[in-house]
Design a protein around this motif. Structure first.
Motif, PDB file in Angstrom:
ATOM      1  N   GLY A  10       0.823  -1.205   0.000  1.00  0.00           N
ATOM      2  CA  GLY A  10       0.000   0.000   0.000  1.00  0.00           C
ATOM      3  C   GLY A  10       0.854   1.250   0.000  1.00  0.00           C
ATOM      4  N   SER A  11       0.210   2.367  -0.320  1.00  0.00           N
ATOM      5  CA  SER A  11       0.942   3.634  -0.408  1.00  0.00           C
ATOM      6  C   SER A  11       1.489   4.070   0.941  1.00  0.00           C
ATOM      7  N   ARG A  12       0.749   3.815   2.023  1.00  0.00           N
ATOM      8  CA  ARG A  12       1.212   4.246   3.343  1.00  0.00           C
ATOM      9  C   ARG A  12       2.522   3.558   3.696  1.00  0.00           C
ATOM     10  N   GLU A  13       2.558   2.237   3.548  1.00  0.00           N
ATOM     11  CA  GLU A  13       3.792   1.510   3.834  1.00  0.00           C
ATOM     12  C   GLU A  13       4.925   1.955   2.913  1.00  0.00           C
ATOM     13  N   ALA A  14       4.586   2.171   1.645  1.00  0.00           N
ATOM     14  CA  ALA A  14       5.610   2.544   0.672  1.00  0.00           C
ATOM     15  C   ALA A  14       6.197   3.916   0.975  1.00  0.00           C
ATOM     16  N   PHE A  15       5.354   4.881   1.361  1.00  0.00           N
ATOM     17  CA  PHE A  15       5.850   6.224   1.652  1.00  0.00           C
ATOM     18  C   PHE A  15       6.795   6.201   2.854  1.00  0.00           C
ATOM     19  N   ILE A  16       6.381   5.530   3.931  1.00  0.00           N
ATOM     20  CA  ILE A  16       7.216   5.484   5.135  1.00  0.00           C
ATOM     21  C   ILE A  16       8.532   4.780   4.830  1.00  0.00           C
ATOM     22  N   TRP A  17       8.449   3.648   4.148  1.00  0.00           N
ATOM     23  CA  TRP A  17       9.647   2.874   3.822  1.00  0.00           C
ATOM     24  C   TRP A  17      10.556   3.656   2.877  1.00  0.00           C
ATOM     25  N   GLY A  18       9.975   4.234   1.825  1.00  0.00           N
ATOM     26  CA  GLY A  18      10.767   4.963   0.841  1.00  0.00           C
ATOM     27  C   GLY A  18      11.406   6.209   1.404  1.00  0.00           C
ATOM     28  N   TYR A  19      10.651   6.997   2.173  1.00  0.00           N
ATOM     29  CA  TYR A  19      11.204   8.215   2.754  1.00  0.00           C
ATOM     30  C   TYR A  19      12.247   7.893   3.823  1.00  0.00           C
ATOM     31  N   GLY A  20      12.010   6.822   4.582  1.00  0.00           N
ATOM     32  CA  GLY A  20      12.957   6.455   5.625  1.00  0.00           C
ATOM     33  C   GLY A  20      14.318   6.072   5.092  1.00  0.00           C
ATOM     34  N   HIS A  21      14.385   5.733   3.815  1.00  0.00           N
ATOM     35  CA  HIS A  21      15.671   5.363   3.231  1.00  0.00           C
ATOM     36  C   HIS A  21      16.627   6.544   3.089  1.00  0.00           C
ATOM     37  N   TYR A  22      16.140   7.733   3.323  1.00  0.00           N
ATOM     38  CA  TYR A  22      17.068   8.865   3.405  1.00  0.00           C
ATOM     39  C   TYR A  22      18.110   8.585   4.483  1.00  0.00           C
ATOM     40  N   LEU A  23      17.668   8.046   5.623  1.00  0.00           N
ATOM     41  CA  LEU A  23      18.587   7.715   6.711  1.00  0.00           C
ATOM     42  C   LEU A  23      19.414   6.479   6.385  1.00  0.00           C
ATOM     43  N   VAL A  24      18.813   5.507   5.701  1.00  0.00           N
ATOM     44  CA  VAL A  24      19.556   4.299   5.333  1.00  0.00           C
ATOM     45  C   VAL A  24      20.695   4.645   4.381  1.00  0.00           C
ATOM     46  N   PHE A  25      20.363   5.330   3.297  1.00  0.00           N
ATOM     47  CA  PHE A  25      21.391   5.695   2.312  1.00  0.00           C
ATOM     48  C   PHE A  25      22.417   6.650   2.909  1.00  0.00           C
ATOM     49  N   GLY A  26      21.919   7.672   3.630  1.00  0.00           N
ATOM     50  CA  GLY A  26      22.824   8.678   4.183  1.00  0.00           C
ATOM     51  C   GLY A  26      23.800   8.086   5.190  1.00  0.00           C
ATOM     52  N   SER A  27      23.307   7.195   6.061  1.00  0.00           N
ATOM     53  CA  SER A  27      24.206   6.589   7.051  1.00  0.00           C
ATOM     54  C   SER A  27      25.175   5.628   6.390  1.00  0.00           C
ATOM     55  N   ALA A  28      24.722   4.887   5.367  1.00  0.00           N
ATOM     56  CA  ALA A  28      25.622   3.957   4.669  1.00  0.00           C
ATOM     57  C   ALA A  28      26.788   4.707   4.035  1.00  0.00           C
ATOM     58  N   ALA A  29      26.492   5.834   3.379  1.00  0.00           N
ATOM     59  CA  ALA A  29      27.562   6.625   2.769  1.00  0.00           C
ATOM     60  C   ALA A  29      28.460   7.258   3.829  1.00  0.00           C
ATOM     61  N   ALA A  30      27.874   7.638   4.967  1.00  0.00           N
ATOM     62  CA  ALA A  30      28.652   8.278   6.028  1.00  0.00           C
ATOM     63  C   ALA A  30      29.609   7.305   6.706  1.00  0.00           C
TER      64      ALA A  30
END
Length: 386
Positions: A267-287
């Motif tokens: 669903g869109s709700r799960e997708a939005f939370i999961w997709g937006y939360g990846h800002y922290l996943v990607f950002g921390s991985a690069a950091a």
């Protein structure tokens, strides 16, 4: 010219295209620029300024990637016009990457915004094409995206016109408001009809970008160790950092890809939370890679920070990665409390490793590897029913 209509969510064997992979690889340039500036800021003893600048620059990089990836999941026609417009977007990405040092060091976002303008002209033309080829609710969604993206982009251009005397706090507040406006566009555009993004395709796209970011982390850390060895021949000091860094990155890969996520993205709700939360996943991985570089520089006496601060440059993003991957990704597939605990506990333990001084990165790597081992063993045990 093929008609641009939504692709089916039920499409079999949907996978990333060579053009999407090329698009992702071009983002490596921007990610590398952001990581390099973070290393310099932290190594020079300005961690808070560095983290703030990194967070802002990485948002610009991440959001540009998000815009393209979700549109492509719904409307990729892979015809000549679509390919040419995507290549224009890639040009905008490279302009953005060229502007990262100025944005990070001097707060001058001019080149980054020019890159965004190029990307947005291309993206809005894609949405206009989708609107032209569709009818009813689907057309309204495409037009909302077109208007929303254009309006917020005007806001970014207007930000460049702020008076020279505007305080840093005021500029930061404007940035946050515009960033929130950016993230609200999809929610507003899809409020009564979601686009037909493909769960398996989106899961794969995010997974591939995670691999790219982790690969950039390994590359930057390897170069840092090589240069330090060439200049200082400090093998004894660098070996624990290199070994611990590899264990952290290998564990990060294992933890992220332990379970397939597409079954959760329904669903869109799960997708939005999961997709937006990846800002922290990607950002921390690069950091993590930037942190390993700082730890290497501190070990050979090139960084103007304490051993504890250099250790924190690795342990903090490593802990953040584990915690956010658990919260967004892994916890949905855990069967009981015993399986839920290893990742949050490992994140706390890795933060505690900061006090281990010169051995902090190595010990943190052992903790991350232990979390992987615990997860594997717990997942294989039978769970009593009832």
């Amino acid at each position: 010219m093929p008609v641009m209509t939504a692709r089916s969510r039920m499409e079999k064997h949907r996978a990333s295209t060579p053009l999407e992979l090329f698009f992702d690889l071009c983002f490596v340039v921007a990610v590398a620029q952001a990581g390099t500036r973070l290393v310099h800021a932290v190594a020079e003893g300005h961690p808070f300024t560095g983290v703030g600048g990194y967070a802002a620059v990485f948002f610009a990089i991440w959001w540009a990637w998000v815009n393209f990836s979700w549109f492509a999941s719904a409307y990729d026609t892979d015809d000549p016009l679509y390919r040419v417009v995507t290549l224009v977007q890639i040009t905008g990405v490279l302009i953005l990457a060229a502007g990262v040092p100025r944005a990070f060091d001097a707060g001058d976002w001019t080149v980054v915004v020019i890159g965004y303008v190029v990307m947005r002209i291309a993206l809005t033309s894609q949405w206009l094409r989708a609107a032209h080829c569709t009818r009813g609710a689907e057309r309204r969604v495409a037009l909302r995206y077109t208007v929303g993206i254009a309006v917020v982009q005007l806001g970014w251009v207007a930000m460049l016109l702020l008076p020279d005397g505007t305080s840093g706090a005021a500029r930061a507040a404007v940035f946050v408001v515009l960033a929130l406006a950016e993230m609200s566009v999809p929610a507003i555009a899809e409020r009564d009809r979601p686009t037909s993004w493909h769960p398996h395709h989106i899961g794969e796209r995010y997974g591939l970008f995670t691999i790219i970011v982790l690969g950039e982390t390994i590359a930057s850390a390897t170069v840092a160790v090589q240069e330090a060895l060439d200049e200082h021949e400090a093998l004894g000091e660098l070996l624990p950092i290199a070994a611990g860094g590899l264990l952290i990155v290998f564990s990060a890969w294992w933890i992220y890809f332990a379970v397939p996520i597409h079954d959760y993205l329904r669903g869109s709700r799960e997708a939005f939370i999961w997709g937006y939360g990846h800002y922290l996943v990607f950002g921390s991985a690069a950091a993590i890679g930037a942190g390993i570089e700082v730890a290497v520089e501190e070990a050979v006496g090139k960084a103007h920070v304490s051993t504890g601060a250099a250790a924190a440059a690795v342990t903090v993003p490593s802990a953040l990665f584990l915690l956010t991957v658990w919260a967004l990704h892994a916890r949905h597939f855990k069967r009981d409390l015993a399986e839920q605990l290893p990742l949050p506990m490992a994140a706390l333990a890795i933060l505690g490793c900061t006090s281990a001084g010169a051995w902090a990165v190595f010990v943190a790597g052992l903790v991350a590897a232990a979390a992987v081992a615990a997860g594997v063993l717990l997942s294989r045990r039978p769970v009593p029913v009832g």
